[in-house]
Structure formats: structure tokens, C-alpha cells
Design a protein around this motif. Sequence first.
Motif, short mmCIF file in Angstrom:
data_model
loop_
_atom_site.label_atom_id
_atom_site.label_comp_id
_atom_site.label_asym_id
_atom_site.label_seq_id
_atom_site.Cartn_x
_atom_site.Cartn_y
_atom_site.Cartn_z
N VAL A 1 -2.44 -3.21 4.55
CA VAL A 1 -2.12 -1.79 4.33
C VAL A 1 -1.08 -1.37 5.35
CG1 VAL A 1 -3.02 0.56 4.21
CG2 VAL A 1 -4.45 -1.35 3.45
N PHE A 2 0.06 -0.90 4.86
CA PHE A 2 1.14 -0.44 5.73
C PHE A 2 1.04 1.06 5.95
CE2 PHE A 2 5.39 1.49 6.10
CZ PHE A 2 5.78 0.94 7.30
N MET A 3 1.20 1.48 7.20
CA MET A 3 1.16 2.91 7.55
C MET A 3 2.55 3.38 7.95
SD MET A 3 -2.21 2.85 9.96
CE MET A 3 -1.70 1.30 10.69
N LYS B 1 -10.41 -4.38 -5.59
CA LYS B 1 -10.41 -3.10 -6.29
C LYS B 1 -9.11 -2.31 -6.13
CE LYS B 1 -14.62 -3.22 -7.91
NZ LYS B 1 -14.86 -3.24 -9.37
N VAL B 2 -8.09 -2.92 -5.51
CA VAL B 2 -6.82 -2.24 -5.32
C VAL B 2 -5.69 -3.08 -5.89
CG1 VAL B 2 -7.49 -0.90 -3.31
CG2 VAL B 2 -6.61 -3.23 -3.00
N GLN B 3 -4.52 -2.46 -6.03
CA GLN B 3 -3.34 -3.14 -6.53
C GLN B 3 -2.19 -2.95 -5.53
OE1 GLN B 3 -2.72 -1.18 -10.30
NE2 GLN B 3 -4.07 -2.59 -11.39
N LEU B 4 -1.18 -3.81 -5.64
CA LEU B 4 0.00 -3.66 -4.79
C LEU B 4 0.62 -2.28 -4.97
CD1 LEU B 4 1.81 -7.10 -5.10
CD2 LEU B 4 0.76 -6.14 -3.04
N ASN B 5 1.08 -1.71 -3.87
CA ASN B 5 1.74 -0.40 -3.81
C ASN B 5 0.78 0.78 -4.04
OD1 ASN B 5 4.35 -1.53 -3.35
ND2 ASN B 5 4.47 -2.02 -5.52
N ASP C 1 -5.25 4.75 6.38
CA ASP C 1 -4.46 5.37 5.32
C ASP C 1 -3.15 4.59 5.18
OD1 ASP C 1 -6.46 7.22 5.73
OD2 ASP C 1 -5.14 8.95 5.55
N GLY C 2 -2.63 4.52 3.95
CA GLY C 2 -1.34 3.86 3.78
C GLY C 2 -1.18 3.27 2.40
N LYS C 3 -0.29 2.28 2.29
CA LYS C 3 0.03 1.64 1.02
C LYS C 3 -0.28 0.16 1.09
CE LYS C 3 4.39 1.10 -0.18
NZ LYS C 3 5.76 1.38 -0.66
N VAL C 4 -0.91 -0.35 0.04
CA VAL C 4 -1.22 -1.78 -0.03
C VAL C 4 0.09 -2.55 -0.27
CG1 VAL C 4 -2.47 -3.58 -1.28
CG2 VAL C 4 -3.53 -1.33 -0.92
N VAL C 5 0.44 -3.43 0.66
CA VAL C 5 1.72 -4.14 0.58
C VAL C 5 1.55 -5.65 0.40
CG1 VAL C 5 3.03 -2.41 1.85
CG2 VAL C 5 1.88 -4.26 3.10
#
Length: 218
Positions: free
Chosen positions: A95-97, A199-203, A71-75
Motif C-alpha cells: 500500500v503506497f501512501m 479481497k483487494v485489487q491493484l489501484n 491509508d493509501g493505494k494498493v500498488v
Amino acid sequence: MFHKEGHKIILITFIFVIASFLLVDSFISIKWLQTTIMIALLVFLVLILQFFRNPKRKTAINNRQVMAPVDGKVVVIEEVFESEFFNEKRLQISVFMSPINVHVTRYPIGGNVIFSKYHPGKYLVAWHPKASEENERTTVVVENETYGKVLYRQIAGALAKRIVNYAKVDDKVIQGTDSGFIKFGSRVDLFLPLDTNVKVQLNQKVRGGESIIAETNE
């Protein structure tokens, strides 16, 4: 449900909080101070319980897809030279947690573990550019016939002082199941083929074992 890595810490915290309540009630007569200390102790207990929670995730197993390992944010989404295993350019997705995220690490793909190594190191903040190469970390590579090889790296941060890695070479693993745990905030890097379909984007916020990070174009 709580992760097994937290059972001992949770028990110690419960004992500490109960003992502290008894001491506060016995030795502090000022009501407002009693209340303040007890509330602080309860908040501390809730934070510990939240950190070690291990929610069930419904992983739609698909060998063409790479799932978020945590879980977290794509950085980070960038092309880099991966020098530990591939020795070639790969697409890095990190991914930052934060301390409030679930800290269970899950296998991003299913297949065979072909590489697993622990590296002692520094404790730079997790978003530092050199954290992936200089911090305490574990590197694991999983391979299946459909997607190929995926390298994921658990990285300790300024607060994370212990990384738990369950992956062993020759293990046959299932996508989305527990592969480890990082205590107290950090990040996980994925290294994928350059032609992968991201399939993901920054933040973007992702959920381990459920959010799709990438899929093969084939």
C-alpha cells in the motif's frame, strides 16, 4: 485529533506562523505581498495539520481477516520470496501512501508480536522495486492461532526520513490499533500465505484499520 508524533512539529509550526505574521505585518507595507505571504503560511500550517491527523477508525475485529495497515493505494499484489523471516514464497501486498494520506500504521491482525527489527538503509522512491529490501525500514511479524503469521514492513521513501515503530517482541496487540507512524510519504508491505483469499485489487484505495486486505480460506 492529531497523532502524538506530530505534537512537537505542530507546536513549532504554530509558533513559526504566528511570528512570521507579526514580521510580515511590521516590515512589509505592500498589501498584496502581505496577503500572499500570509496565505502561503496558512496553507503550510494546514498541510502540517492534515499530515499528522489521526482519525478514529472502527475496526471490526476478526482473527480470520487481515486489515489494511495504512491509508493509501494498493500498488503491488504478487508472489515473492520473503528472505528476512519466512525464507519462503509469500504473497506481497503493498500500500503506497501519498503525503496527503493519514500516515498512522495500524496492526493488520491482532495477536502476539514475534519479530520486530529496524533496518537503516537508503531513501529510494517508495515505489522502487528494491525499496522493500534496501530502504530504511522496520519489519514486524504478528501471529494469532486463527490466521497464522503476518509480516508487515514499514518502508521509508524519498521524503520519509523517520519511521516510528511501537511493536516489541512478546507484545499482545489488538487489530487496528496504532503500531507506528511514517513521516512524509512512503509505503507498507504485507507478506501473507500464498493460499490467502485476497479481497483487494491493484489501484484500489484502502483505509487503515477498516478495509479488509485478505482473509483465511479455512
